[in-house]
Design a protein around this motif. Structure first.
Motif, mmCIF file in Angstrom:
data_model
loop_
_atom_site.group_PDB
_atom_site.id
_atom_site.type_symbol
_atom_site.label_atom_id
_atom_site.label_comp_id
_atom_site.label_asym_id
_atom_site.label_seq_id
_atom_site.Cartn_x
_atom_site.Cartn_y
_atom_site.Cartn_z
ATOM 1 N N ARG A 194 -10.809 -7.886 4.496
ATOM 2 C CA ARG A 194 -10.419 -8.194 3.114
ATOM 3 C C ARG A 194 -10.776 -7.043 2.181
ATOM 4 N N ARG A 195 -11.919 -6.424 2.420
ATOM 5 C CA ARG A 195 -12.346 -5.309 1.565
ATOM 6 C C ARG A 195 -11.421 -4.105 1.748
ATOM 7 N N VAL A 196 -11.044 -3.825 2.979
ATOM 8 C CA VAL A 196 -10.099 -2.733 3.234
ATOM 9 C C VAL A 196 -8.758 -3.026 2.565
ATOM 10 N N ASN A 197 -8.320 -4.270 2.626
ATOM 11 C CA ASN A 197 -7.063 -4.629 1.966
ATOM 12 C C ASN A 197 -7.141 -4.450 0.456
ATOM 13 N N GLN A 198 -8.320 -4.680 -0.119
ATOM 14 C CA GLN A 198 -8.492 -4.433 -1.554
ATOM 15 C C GLN A 198 -8.409 -2.937 -1.851
ATOM 16 N N VAL A 199 -9.000 -2.124 -0.989
ATOM 17 C CA VAL A 199 -8.891 -0.667 -1.147
ATOM 18 C C VAL A 199 -7.426 -0.244 -1.097
ATOM 19 N N LEU A 200 -6.662 -0.833 -0.167
ATOM 20 C CA LEU A 200 -5.255 -0.462 -0.022
ATOM 21 C C LEU A 200 -4.423 -0.873 -1.235
ATOM 22 N N VAL A 201 -4.817 -1.954 -1.920
ATOM 23 C CA VAL A 201 -4.109 -2.340 -3.143
ATOM 24 C C VAL A 201 -4.121 -1.187 -4.138
ATOM 25 N N ASP A 202 -5.284 -0.608 -4.344
ATOM 26 C CA ASP A 202 -5.408 0.517 -5.285
ATOM 27 C C ASP A 202 -4.847 1.807 -4.698
ATOM 28 N N TYR A 203 -5.010 1.990 -3.391
ATOM 29 C CA TYR A 203 -4.556 3.226 -2.741
ATOM 30 C C TYR A 203 -3.044 3.375 -2.844
ATOM 31 N N ARG A 204 -2.319 2.262 -2.770
ATOM 32 C CA ARG A 204 -0.858 2.318 -2.852
ATOM 33 C C ARG A 204 -0.360 2.736 -4.236
ATOM 34 N N LYS A 205 -1.200 2.625 -5.244
ATOM 35 C CA LYS A 205 -0.768 2.875 -6.623
ATOM 36 C C LYS A 205 -0.719 4.359 -6.995
ATOM 37 N N GLY A 206 -1.174 5.228 -6.141
ATOM 38 C CA GLY A 206 -1.180 6.651 -6.478
ATOM 39 C C GLY A 206 -1.737 7.543 -5.388
ATOM 40 N N PRO A 207 -2.941 7.269 -4.894
ATOM 41 C CA PRO A 207 -3.522 8.128 -3.856
ATOM 42 C C PRO A 207 -2.673 8.227 -2.595
ATOM 43 N N TRP A 208 -1.969 7.138 -2.240
ATOM 44 C CA TRP A 208 -1.145 7.174 -1.034
ATOM 45 C C TRP A 208 -0.080 8.260 -1.144
ATOM 46 N N MET A 209 0.620 8.304 -2.271
ATOM 47 C CA MET A 209 1.686 9.288 -2.433
ATOM 48 C C MET A 209 1.135 10.705 -2.503
ATOM 49 N N LYS A 210 -0.037 10.872 -3.111
ATOM 50 C CA LYS A 210 -0.665 12.191 -3.147
ATOM 51 C C LYS A 210 -0.995 12.656 -1.731
ATOM 52 N N LEU B 167 2.287 15.040 4.757
ATOM 53 C CA LEU B 167 3.403 14.586 5.577
ATOM 54 C C LEU B 167 4.795 14.918 5.054
ATOM 55 N N ARG B 168 4.938 15.143 3.759
ATOM 56 C CA ARG B 168 6.283 15.331 3.221
ATOM 57 C C ARG B 168 7.037 16.455 3.917
ATOM 58 N N ALA B 169 6.350 17.537 4.233
ATOM 59 C CA ALA B 169 7.021 18.692 4.842
ATOM 60 C C ALA B 169 7.586 18.374 6.226
ATOM 61 N N VAL B 170 6.951 17.450 6.959
ATOM 62 C CA VAL B 170 7.408 17.147 8.317
ATOM 63 C C VAL B 170 8.107 15.794 8.401
ATOM 64 N N LEU B 171 7.875 14.917 7.424
ATOM 65 C CA LEU B 171 8.517 13.600 7.373
ATOM 66 C C LEU B 171 9.080 13.383 5.968
ATOM 67 N N PRO B 172 10.111 14.109 5.593
ATOM 68 C CA PRO B 172 10.644 13.987 4.225
ATOM 69 C C PRO B 172 11.371 12.670 4.008
ATOM 70 N N GLY B 173 11.557 12.329 2.737
ATOM 71 C CA GLY B 173 12.396 11.188 2.395
ATOM 72 C C GLY B 173 11.692 9.865 2.246
ATOM 73 N N ILE B 174 10.390 9.808 2.460
ATOM 74 C CA ILE B 174 9.655 8.550 2.308
ATOM 75 C C ILE B 174 9.292 8.381 0.838
ATOM 76 N N THR B 175 9.619 7.235 0.281
ATOM 77 C CA THR B 175 9.433 7.033 -1.161
ATOM 78 C C THR B 175 8.163 6.269 -1.518
ATOM 79 N N GLY B 176 7.483 5.730 -0.525
ATOM 80 C CA GLY B 176 6.253 5.009 -0.822
ATOM 81 C C GLY B 176 5.754 4.255 0.390
ATOM 82 N N PRO B 177 4.598 3.638 0.286
ATOM 83 C CA PRO B 177 4.015 2.909 1.415
ATOM 84 C C PRO B 177 4.723 1.573 1.633
ATOM 85 N N PRO B 178 4.576 0.987 2.813
ATOM 86 C CA PRO B 178 5.145 -0.349 3.015
ATOM 87 C C PRO B 178 4.429 -1.374 2.148
ATOM 88 N N ALA B 179 5.158 -2.379 1.712
ATOM 89 C CA ALA B 179 4.564 -3.435 0.892
ATOM 90 C C ALA B 179 3.630 -4.289 1.743
#
Length: 368
Positions: A328-344, A350-362
């Motif tokens: 549950r605690r890791v899932n709480q971290v992922l809630v915030d991580y998806r809001k900005g740190p994930w894309m950074k 990964l963007r250079a080798v896996l282009p075209g991904i627009t965000g993390p899975p819901a």
């Protein structure tokens, strides 16, 4: 042993091998653990430095080295969590990516980590852009490493309050069951079989199985072009399971599979071993997650992804069954991580080798 980035070794085995196995490749040797020079001439390793450079980076000094866990030396449990829960009924599995709702509350597993003052995470040290040692700094880097540090920061107030342990693909579950690590953040696919063995967070990345082969290969993808070809996959991986279901006539098992005489050519402890065997002509193709294969293709421009992904898979952070408070605690971290740190992290690694991904899975949460 312990390094200056909080890394611990599990035994005296060299990086990239399992206990009792062959030594790792050395810089300039152009060979990999367990591979004999005979057979087809080895092509020159290219790209990011090839596997020889990766091996050199992983073996900078004894003090900086992560060591894989040996099969027989995982040791007693080190984390006193909520205890082992009964395995899930995988026969009725409908939505394996559904995890426990997020929470910042404590509990037995979370409290044990806080009392220790360090989070122990099983990771890869051989997957370029996911979990690997930067040869310039000697520091572990990659997409999975960033996520592990974010979890440590939430639990303990510091991104450096983490001990990384190198865990081969085929030992991820055992490392959790024995309490050798608190979490595994290592491109681990969530599926119905595994949710009966470990507890997963919500998904943090979508991937799919795909074929990696030399550019000049007649292999066109996961299809009949694999007939008679020698194919490599990691032990305990979803790629190996896919080949068991449908091999298209490929040779994908070693002659002495699952025995002390196992050759570790077609099935290997770590995915990077497959790339080395491909480069040395010991196998004709590799089946692995396209996310990992993209990093391997970036290491060696002489290989490429073939065809299209033939599965849809999701990576999750794994914990020991019963450690619900930690999940549950890791899932709480992922809630915030998806809001900005994930894309950074995606942009950086990964963007250079896996282009075209627009965000993390819901995220998906259980309602029972």
């Amino acid at each position: 042993m312990r390094g200056d980035d909080g890394t611990h070794g599990a035994d005296g085995t060299a990086p990239g091998t399992r206990a009792g196995g062959a030594a790792p490749a050395t810089a300039g040797a152009g060979t990999a653990p367990g591979i004999r020079p005979g057979g087809r001439a080895a092509r020159r390793l290219r790209g990011w430095g090839g596997v020889a450079a990766m091996a050199a980076a992983c073996g900078l000094t004894a003090a900086l080295t992560l060591v894989p866990l040996s099969r027989g030396d995982l040791g007693p449990a080190r984390v006193s969590g909520a205890g082992r829960a009964l395995p899930a009924e995988t026969g009725t599995c409908r939505d394996p990516e559904a995890s426990l709702p997020p929470s910042s509350a404590g509990g037995p597993a979370v409290d044990a980590i806080k009392a220790r003052g360090k989070l122990i995470v099983g990771v890869d040290q051989n997957s370029y852009r996911w979990g690997y040692r930067d040869p310039a700094t000697g520091r572990l880097e990659g997409f999975d490493i960033d996520l592990a540090r974010a979890i440590a920061d939430d639990l303990l107030g510091s991104r450096d309050a983490v001990i990384f342990r190198a865990v081969p693909t085929n030992q991820r579950i055992a490392a959790l069951e024995n309490g050798t690590v608190d979490l595994v953040v290592r491109t681990m696919t969530i599926n119905c079989k595994r949710i009966g063995q470990v507890a997963f967070s919500t998904a943090y990345f979508q991937a799919g199985q795909q074929v990696l082969a030399p550019e000049v290969s007649p292999v066109t993808g996961y299809d009949s072009s694999l007939k008679g070809k020698r194919v490599c996959s990691a032990e305990g991986s979803t790629a190996y399971e896919a080949l068991e279901r449908q091999s298209f006539g490929a040779v994908f098992r070693d002659a002495h599979e699952d025995s002390p005489e196992d050759e570790d050519v077609h099935t290997v402890p770590n995915q990077l071993d497959c790339l080395v065997r491909l480069q040395l002509g010991e196998v004709d193709a590799v089946v692995t997650d396209n996310a990992l294969a993209a990093g391997q293709a970036a290491q060696d421009p002489a290989v490429e992804l073939k065809g299209r992904p033939f599965t849809t898979e999701y990576y999750g952070v794994a914990a020991k069954l019963g450690n619900d408070d930690l999940v549950r605690r890791v899932n709480q971290v992922l809630v915030d991580y998806r809001k900005g740190p994930w894309m950074k992290a995606y942009d950086r690694w990964l963007r250079a080798v896996l282009p075209g991904i627009t965000g993390p899975p819901a995220p998906k949460y259980r309602t029972d």
